[in-house]
Design a protein around this motif. Sequence first.
Motif, PDB file in Angstrom:
ATOM      1  N   CYS A 194      -7.615  -4.423  -5.910  1.00 23.02           N
ATOM      2  CA  CYS A 194      -6.088  -5.511  -4.781  1.00 23.02           C
ATOM      3  C   CYS A 194      -7.475  -6.464  -4.272  1.00 23.02           C
ATOM      4  O   CYS A 194      -6.721  -6.531  -3.025  1.00 23.02           O
ATOM      5  CB  CYS A 194      -5.368  -4.745  -4.249  1.00 23.02           C
ATOM      6  SG  CYS A 194      -4.197  -4.207  -5.616  1.00 23.02           S
TER       7      CYS A 194
ATOM      8  N   LEU B 295      -2.506 -10.151  -5.841  1.00 21.77           N
ATOM      9  CA  LEU B 295      -1.958  -8.422  -6.768  1.00 21.77           C
ATOM     10  C   LEU B 295      -1.462  -7.429  -5.447  1.00 21.77           C
ATOM     11  O   LEU B 295      -0.862  -6.106  -6.076  1.00 21.77           O
ATOM     12  CB  LEU B 295      -3.642  -7.984  -6.878  1.00 21.77           C
ATOM     13  CG  LEU B 295      -3.975  -8.542  -8.165  1.00 21.77           C
ATOM     14  CD1 LEU B 295      -5.830  -8.171  -8.266  1.00 21.77           C
ATOM     15  CD2 LEU B 295      -3.278  -8.738  -9.115  1.00 21.77           C
TER      16      LEU B 295
ATOM     17  N   LEU C 272     -10.128 -10.444 -12.298  1.00 27.75           N
ATOM     18  CA  LEU C 272      -9.194 -10.590 -10.982  1.00 27.75           C
ATOM     19  C   LEU C 272      -7.551 -11.946 -11.238  1.00 27.75           C
ATOM     20  O   LEU C 272      -5.950 -10.952 -12.178  1.00 27.75           O
ATOM     21  CB  LEU C 272      -9.230 -10.020  -9.619  1.00 27.75           C
ATOM     22  CG  LEU C 272      -9.296  -8.451  -9.430  1.00 27.75           C
ATOM     23  CD1 LEU C 272     -10.229  -8.060  -8.027  1.00 27.75           C
ATOM     24  CD2 LEU C 272      -9.139  -7.388  -9.705  1.00 27.75           C
TER      25      LEU C 272
ATOM     26  N   GLN D  57      -4.174 -11.511 -13.434  1.00 34.00           N
ATOM     27  CA  GLN D  57      -3.040 -11.239 -12.589  1.00 34.00           C
ATOM     28  C   GLN D  57      -2.106 -12.348 -13.882  1.00 34.00           C
ATOM     29  O   GLN D  57      -0.861 -12.020 -13.724  1.00 34.00           O
ATOM     30  CB  GLN D  57      -3.095 -11.483 -11.568  1.00 34.00           C
ATOM     31  CG  GLN D  57      -1.843 -11.585 -10.756  1.00 34.00           C
ATOM     32  CD  GLN D  57      -2.050 -12.810  -9.377  1.00 34.00           C
ATOM     33  OE1 GLN D  57      -2.698 -12.521  -8.578  1.00 34.00           O
ATOM     34  NE2 GLN D  57      -0.960 -11.126  -8.277  1.00 34.00           N
TER      35      GLN D  57
ATOM     36  N   VAL E  59      -6.919  -3.725 -13.951  1.00 37.26           N
ATOM     37  CA  VAL E  59      -7.571  -3.985 -14.166  1.00 37.26           C
ATOM     38  C   VAL E  59      -8.508  -2.842 -13.023  1.00 37.26           C
ATOM     39  O   VAL E  59      -7.934  -1.894 -12.518  1.00 37.26           O
ATOM     40  CB  VAL E  59      -8.359  -5.006 -13.400  1.00 37.26           C
ATOM     41  CG1 VAL E  59      -9.989  -4.919 -13.057  1.00 37.26           C
ATOM     42  CG2 VAL E  59      -7.875  -6.705 -13.566  1.00 37.26           C
TER      43      VAL E  59
END
Length: 119
Positions: free
Chosen positions: A20, A25, A83, A87, A93
Amino acid sequence: MNPAEKYRMIVAIVLCQLVCFSSGLAQSPEVRVEGTADAWRLTRGGEPYFIRGVGGDGSMKLLAELGGNSVRTWGHDRLQQQLDEAQRSGLTVTAGIWLGQVRQGFDWSDADSLRRQRQ
């Protein structure tokens, strides 16, 4: 717990380690490994979560369109971009960390190799 159960638990925990790094996230549903000595399961947002994913740098948009829900990276060199893309595509992930491989010449008994690996 027998070795196979320990292995499955470790794999589940590793798969659960969603990274994160971007603030967006933090809004994603929580992913957890839940279970007892007899049974383990991965949940996302309180619901059972079965990973349908791939590893590598292919199209995350295409993966999502084909029904995939997760991707595994091989290293951290492009992690923030991966990432962000995941998202946008609604994917989870598992961030990989590249480790030296014996078959590629890495020597786990060499102090200098280990120091470089840690760096």
